[in-house]
Motif scaffolding. Structure first.
Motif, PDB file in Angstrom:
ATOM      1  N   ASN A  56      28.662  39.427  33.158  1.00  0.00           N
ATOM      2  CA  ASN A  56      29.040  40.839  33.130  1.00  0.00           C
ATOM      3  C   ASN A  56      29.982  41.198  34.275  1.00  0.00           C
ATOM      4  N   ASN A  57      30.652  42.330  34.150  1.00  0.00           N
ATOM      5  CA  ASN A  57      31.476  42.905  35.223  1.00  0.00           C
ATOM      6  C   ASN A  57      32.520  41.931  35.769  1.00  0.00           C
ATOM      7  N   ASN A  58      33.071  41.110  34.896  1.00  0.00           N
ATOM      8  CA  ASN A  58      34.115  40.149  35.271  1.00  0.00           C
ATOM      9  C   ASN A  58      33.664  39.115  36.297  1.00  0.00           C
ATOM     10  N   ASN A  59      32.359  39.032  36.545  1.00  0.00           N
ATOM     11  CA  ASN A  59      31.847  38.109  37.562  1.00  0.00           C
ATOM     12  C   ASN A  59      32.231  36.661  37.279  1.00  0.00           C
ATOM     13  N   ALA A  60      32.076  36.234  36.004  1.00  0.00           N
ATOM     14  CA  ALA A  60      32.349  34.839  35.636  1.00  0.00           C
ATOM     15  C   ALA A  60      33.753  34.652  35.084  1.00  0.00           C
ATOM     16  N   SER A  61      34.507  35.732  35.009  1.00  0.00           N
ATOM     17  CA  SER A  61      35.842  35.733  34.390  1.00  0.00           C
ATOM     18  C   SER A  61      36.904  35.247  35.374  1.00  0.00           C
ATOM     19  N   PRO A  62      38.119  35.014  34.883  1.00  0.00           N
ATOM     20  CA  PRO A  62      39.220  34.672  35.785  1.00  0.00           C
ATOM     21  C   PRO A  62      39.341  35.734  36.881  1.00  0.00           C
ATOM     22  N   GLY A  63      39.402  35.289  38.129  1.00  0.00           N
ATOM     23  CA  GLY A  63      39.483  36.211  39.257  1.00  0.00           C
ATOM     24  C   GLY A  63      38.127  36.729  39.723  1.00  0.00           C
ATOM     25  N   GLY A  64      37.071  36.368  39.012  1.00  0.00           N
ATOM     26  CA  GLY A  64      35.726  36.858  39.349  1.00  0.00           C
ATOM     27  C   GLY A  64      35.104  36.110  40.514  1.00  0.00           C
ATOM     28  N   LYS A  65      33.931  36.609  40.933  1.00  0.00           N
ATOM     29  CA  LYS A  65      33.265  36.048  42.116  1.00  0.00           C
ATOM     30  C   LYS A  65      32.643  34.681  41.848  1.00  0.00           C
ATOM     31  N   PHE A  66      32.202  34.475  40.613  1.00  0.00           N
ATOM     32  CA  PHE A  66      31.530  33.207  40.304  1.00  0.00           C
ATOM     33  C   PHE A  66      32.045  32.662  38.970  1.00  0.00           C
ATOM     34  N   PRO A  67      33.193  31.961  39.005  1.00  0.00           N
ATOM     35  CA  PRO A  67      33.792  31.467  37.761  1.00  0.00           C
ATOM     36  C   PRO A  67      32.869  30.508  37.012  1.00  0.00           C
ATOM     37  N   ILE A  68      32.796  30.686  35.692  1.00  0.00           N
ATOM     38  CA  ILE A  68      31.992  29.790  34.857  1.00  0.00           C
ATOM     39  C   ILE A  68      32.857  29.307  33.685  1.00  0.00           C
ATOM     40  N   ASN A  69      32.805  28.008  33.449  1.00  0.00           N
ATOM     41  CA  ASN A  69      33.489  27.380  32.305  1.00  0.00           C
ATOM     42  C   ASN A  69      34.982  27.727  32.284  1.00  0.00           C
TER      43      ASN A  69
END
Lengths: 150, 403
Positions: free
Chosen positions: B326-339
């Protein structure tokens, strides 16, 4: 013994091919309208699937027998299958389920007499009862049905 | 047992993929394997004759490791074809570390090639010969008789139970697919990068996922990974040799593996996987914890797999795994990138995906993704978790780079 891929006019879905060494009693039971489960004489617990050793940690006894289940249990979880293999394709959508029997044994099966188009109408935890459907003269397949749906 | 000696005993020093991948490659599994191995060894700066340990789980017939060695014309002195599904490649890292630490080998190659898409057209079933179809086997006698079709049919049960226990909605899982696609739109190699790469590619939203066709409720099509043709390989070297290669070493700080069941009737709690056990071992060896991780590569065979895995690795509290997306956390530029490659959901997934987790983690940590706009992160540590079979096996590794 029939091959599970083989079917007949009465039952177009895959027909189980019993393992005569370890599962004969189970399939004899379904033929007589009974759910008979493997039972460990040492740790005094039922288990499933049938095998030549008790699967419980710390036991693993080979002193096994059979015990009739109440044929009752509850719905642990279910899924609605929109893709399937073999004769099940004709039944799409249908509801598969994991049932926990009163003996605390979990079995996969198909839930009958439910509305597969309304998943929200099927309640996890519902009480269920086993039913057997004739596939051949020799083979009856277990199915489960909800008996109370809160 | 002194587990500390396993910490940084080996490093990933090279990676490669098949020359092409995706749908209709017109290749065989052996061809995909070979292209990947040639590209990975070239990337590391070695010859295939330098391969001392060969780790192959499938896509090359019933004797995959021997078949692959024969095809390449090499004679590795250590071979392994552990078959635990798509987690196998993470298990292989664990096994390679063991063999290297024991002094048996210095250079290992883990490889995969699989025509997951093309094989459906060519009319063959199975992806590696690991399964047995004896009708007396318990899975055939008691489970397959109910018509279940492949992995989605089984995973759907676990997702439904999870949704019930934790009051989590399908939307929350759909968000995982949305974020995977965000990464894919920044990765020109991703199968679902754009309308140019695939008619169904490009950005999606939660509604797109929820409106895609149902496969096994609660799983819709876009909750499920792709099925493609793909090859991938990684080169692993001992700590003494790790600096002799072209790339910045990506250190294996810790690794662990765990299994739980193969028939899902034997899975006690479908809201948990054995990744809690495999990650515990990996963290302990690494001397690190979830708070030290800067990115994650989580096997996303299904949106559910990634969501529950986040919890098993301690990255999110129980029942809140999906909140990581949620909240772009795992998204590009987010705090915790996933996959960060786009995942099995939108990058590529041949059937056994774990090798691509390793490749992407190496690329991120060694700083090699520059030139592919938008998808480079600044992470210097990563947790990688593979899940195989019907939530049956898990392998976890923790990687860092000194870069």
């Amino acid at each position: 013994m029939s091959n599970p891929k083989k079917t007949n006019k009465l039952y177009s879905r895959p027909i189980p091919d019993p393992d005569i060494l370890t599962a004969k009693e189970f399939w004899e039971g379904t033929k007589n309208n009974k759910l008979i489960l493997p039972f460990c004489n040492d740790c005094q617990k039922s288990f499933f699937y049938p095998r030549i050793i008790c699967p419980f940690t710390g036991c693993h006894s080979k002193d096994l027998s059979w015990k009739e289940s109440t044929g009752k249990g509850h719905l642990y979880t279910f899924a609605i299958q929109h893709v399937a293999i073999d004769g099940w394709k004709e039944k799409i959508p249908f509801v598969t389920a994991f049932i926990d029997t009163t003996e605390n044994v979990r079995m996969l099966s198909v839930l009958i007499n439910v509305d597969a188009s309304k998943p929200e109408s099927i309640k996890i935890g519902s009480s269920v009862q086993v039913k057997f459907e004739k596939a051949t003269e020799q083979i009856y397949v277990p199915y489960w049905e909800i008996v109370t749906n809160e | 047992m002194n587990k500390n000696k396993l910490r940084r005993a080996a490093a990933i020093v090279g990676v490669g993929e098949s020359d092409t991948f995706g749908f209709d490659t017109e290749k065989t599994s052996l061809t995909l394997h070979t292209e990947a191995i040639l590209n990975a060894t070239k990337n590391a700066g070695i010859s295939i004759d330098d391969i001392e340990g060969l780790f192959i789980t499938g896509g090359a017939g019933r004797f995959p490791t021997i078949a692959m060695a024969e095809y390449l014309g090499i004679k590795p002195k250590y071979v392994d074809n552990t078959y635990v599904g798509g987690a196998g490649f993470i298990f292989f890292v664990n096994h390679a570390v063991a063999a290297i630490n024991a002094g048996m080998i210095d250079v290992a190659v883990i490889s995969h090639g699989e025509v997951g898409h093309s094989i459906r057209k060519r009319g063959n079933k199975g992806t590696g010969g690991g399964f047995s179809y004896d009708p007396w086997d318990p899975s055939m006698q008691f489970e397959q008789i109910y018509g279940l079709w492949g992995a989605p049919a089984y995973y759907a049960h676990a997702m439904n139970r999870y949704m019930h226990e934790f009051n989590v909605t399908k939307d929350a899982f759909a968000q995982i697919a949305v974020v995977a696609r965000e990464w894919a739109t920044l990765n020109p190699q991703a199968v679902m990068h754009s309308k140019e790469t695939n008619p169904f590619g490009g950005p999606i939203d939660i509604e797109t996922v929820l409106n895609s066709r149902p496969i096994a409720w609660p799983l819709n099509l876009l909750d499920c990974c792709l099925v493609t043709d793909h090859g991938g390989a990684v080169v692993i070297a001992s700590k003494d040799k790790a600096n002799d290669f072209k790339n910045t070493p990506v250190w294996i700080e810790g690794s662990g593996e765990a299994i739980s069941h193969i028939n899902m009737s034997q899975m006690k709690d479908m809201t948990m996987t054995s990744a809690s056990e495999s990650s515990k071992i990996a963290y302990e060896i690494a001397g690190m914890g979830p708070q030290d991780m800067e990115m994650a590569m989580l096997y996303d065979s299904f949106t559910y797999t990634a969501g529950v895995t986040a919890e098993m690795l301690g990255l999110a509290p129980r029942g809140e795994g999906t909140s990581l997306w949620n909240n772009n956390n795992a998204s590009p530029g987010g705090k915790f990138p996933i996959n960060t490659n786009g995942g099995g959901l939108s990058y590529s997934h041949s059937g056994m995906y774990g090798i691509l987790l390793l490749i992407e983690a190496q690329r991120q940590l060694s700083g090699k993704t520059e030139g592919l706009p938008g998808r480079q992160t600044t992470a210097k540590s990563a947790i990688v978790n593979g899940t195989g079979g019907p939530l049956a096996s898990t392998g976890t590794i923790i990687l860092t780079s000194d870069n």
